[in-house]
Scaffold this motif. Structure first.
Motif, short mmCIF file in Angstrom:
data_model
loop_
_atom_site.label_atom_id
_atom_site.label_comp_id
_atom_site.label_asym_id
_atom_site.label_seq_id
_atom_site.Cartn_x
_atom_site.Cartn_y
_atom_site.Cartn_z
N GLU A 19 33.99 34.11 30.57
CA GLU A 19 34.05 35.21 30.67
C GLU A 19 34.16 35.90 31.99
O GLU A 19 33.66 35.22 32.96
CB GLU A 19 32.65 35.69 30.49
CG GLU A 19 31.92 35.57 28.84
CD GLU A 19 33.07 36.55 27.73
OE1 GLU A 19 32.98 37.50 28.28
OE2 GLU A 19 33.71 35.91 26.93
N PRO A 20 34.77 37.03 32.38
CA PRO A 20 35.19 37.51 33.63
C PRO A 20 33.92 37.84 34.60
O PRO A 20 32.97 38.44 33.96
CB PRO A 20 35.93 38.57 33.41
CG PRO A 20 35.71 39.19 32.01
CD PRO A 20 35.29 37.90 31.16
N THR A 21 33.82 37.53 35.67
CA THR A 21 32.87 38.03 36.76
C THR A 21 33.59 38.22 37.98
O THR A 21 34.80 37.97 38.23
CB THR A 21 31.84 36.64 36.98
OG1 THR A 21 32.24 35.61 37.73
CG2 THR A 21 31.41 36.29 35.63
N GLU A 22 33.03 38.57 39.14
CA GLU A 22 33.65 38.91 40.46
C GLU A 22 34.00 37.65 41.21
O GLU A 22 34.75 37.70 41.82
CB GLU A 22 32.78 39.53 41.47
CG GLU A 22 31.40 38.97 41.92
CD GLU A 22 30.60 40.09 42.63
OE1 GLU A 22 29.55 39.34 43.02
OE2 GLU A 22 30.92 41.05 43.09
N ASP A 23 33.42 36.59 40.64
CA ASP A 23 33.55 35.19 41.06
C ASP A 23 34.82 34.43 40.59
O ASP A 23 35.08 33.49 41.08
CB ASP A 23 32.37 34.34 41.11
CG ASP A 23 31.12 34.76 41.76
OD1 ASP A 23 31.22 35.41 42.93
OD2 ASP A 23 30.23 34.81 41.39
N ASN A 24 35.43 34.78 39.51
CA ASN A 24 36.40 34.05 38.90
C ASN A 24 37.52 34.78 38.43
O ASN A 24 38.49 34.54 37.64
CB ASN A 24 35.68 33.37 37.48
CG ASN A 24 35.37 34.53 36.50
OD1 ASN A 24 35.74 35.66 36.21
ND2 ASN A 24 34.48 33.99 35.42
N SER A 25 37.88 36.06 39.17
CA SER A 25 38.68 37.00 38.72
C SER A 25 39.96 36.99 39.52
O SER A 25 40.98 37.78 39.60
CB SER A 25 38.24 38.52 38.67
OG SER A 25 37.07 38.61 37.64
N CYS A 26 39.97 36.12 40.63
CA CYS A 26 41.36 35.87 41.40
C CYS A 26 42.46 35.60 40.44
O CYS A 26 42.32 35.13 39.46
CB CYS A 26 40.98 34.76 42.39
SG CYS A 26 41.13 33.28 41.89
#
Length: 323
Positions: free
Chosen positions: A53-60
């Motif tokens: 699920e998308p988060t600010e920590d895995n969206s690169c």
């Protein structure tokens, strides 16, 4: 985000993707960059490729251009999971070091790079000191069960006459590169030819483990040799990546020997194969110290190579950064 450890993942194969997932499952980390050469991954967001699920920590966004993310002030640590040899990962290490990032790599030869590449080892030492960072090569084997744990056990011995170390493991969780390095799926004749032509790698790490023993015991082996033998299956075996018919090669039995003068001091046996349970083979790690006192240790089943390699890389991040 400013209080989190900023991580760049270089290589999103089986190991690199596993490392990324484990990092993202822990507090205090954010993945700010991801590099891979797979055209099916380039340009996509990291969470898509990892199935999260998308988060600010895995969206690169995954890139194939290292210069986009390997640069000063961008990340705190770089995890490199691309290749096995020191020569192959050195250019990557150099870029990350000069960008001021601490480095952890899964490259097997980097567990003790001085064994085969003393000049590159000196250069990495210089780079680390010049840029005030640390560089670590780690993994379950080499780097832990067949060397570090053995050395630790000898700490309670008055004398050590010889060492016998065996690791029987299952390769089913690994990627296509590992399968090819072991000759899995080949005909026996092709395996033998591959060994002669050095295209069958087998286990990468005996030389590095022997180097660790030499330094730990302050000795110098006068003879080191390796033998690679096919593990021929009598039943069909398959994983998601490879299918092996009865009579073909399901793995590689790799042996390593190190001698002091005219005496064999270390014997290592490492049969690696897919689905060993289909022929009632139990995995496990076995250590015998012949000396005073004699010691025997076994771990059954094996320390699982996949998750354990991923875990040791992730768990070393704070230690490497604080060193």
């Amino acid at each position: 985000m400013k209080n989190k450890i900023r991580v760049v993942i270089w290589g999103l194969g089986v190991m690199g993707s596993g490392i990324a997932k484990m990092i993202l499952s822990k507090k205090g980390f954010t993945v700010v960059g991801a590099i891979d050469i797979d055209p099916n991954k380039i340009g996509r967001k990291l969470y898509e490729v990892l199935g999260l699920e998308p988060t600010e920590d895995n969206s690169c966004i995954i890139t194939n251009n290292p210069e986009e993310v390997i640069k000063k002030g961008y990340g705190d640590v770089c995890l490199i999971a691309t290749a096995s040899t020191t020569k192959a990962v050195f250019p990557l290490i150099k870029l990350a070091a000069e960008a001021g990032m601490d480095i952890v790599t899964t490259a097997e030869e980097m567990s003790y790079p001085r064994a085969l590449d003393p000049e590159l080892s000196e250069e990495m030492d210089r780079l680390a000191k010049e840029n005030k960072i640390s560089i670590l090569g780690t993994g379950v084997n080499p780097g832990f069960i067949m060397d570090l744990v053995v050395i630790m056990l000898t700490g309670v011995c008055d004398e050590v006459n010889s060492l016998e170390v065996t690791r029987v493991n299952d390769l089913s969780c690994f990627g296509r590169t590992v399968m090819e390095e072991q000759g899995i799926g080949l005909k026996v004749s092709d395996f033998v030819k591959g060994v002669e032509e050095d295209t069958i790698t087998g286990h990468v790490g005996f030389r590095q483990s022997f180097g660790m023993f030499e330094e730990a015991f302050n000795i110098k082996f006068n003879d080191v040799r390796e033998v690679k033998e096919p593990i021929v299956t009598s039943v069909p075996r398959s994983t998601d990546l490879v299918s092996v018919e009865a009579g073909d090669v399901a793995g590689c039995r790799h042996l390593g020997y190190a001698s002091l003068e005219d005496k064999e001091f270390i014997t290592m046996e490492h049969p690696q194969q897919i689905k060993p349970e289909l022929e009632n083979i139990e995995t496990g790690d076995y250590i015998r110290v012949n000396g005073y006192p004699n010691l025997q240790m076994q771990i059954k089943p094996e320390i699982p190579g996949g998750i354990a390699t991923i875990a040791i890389c992730v768990n070393m991040i704070p230690l490497v950064m604080n060193s």
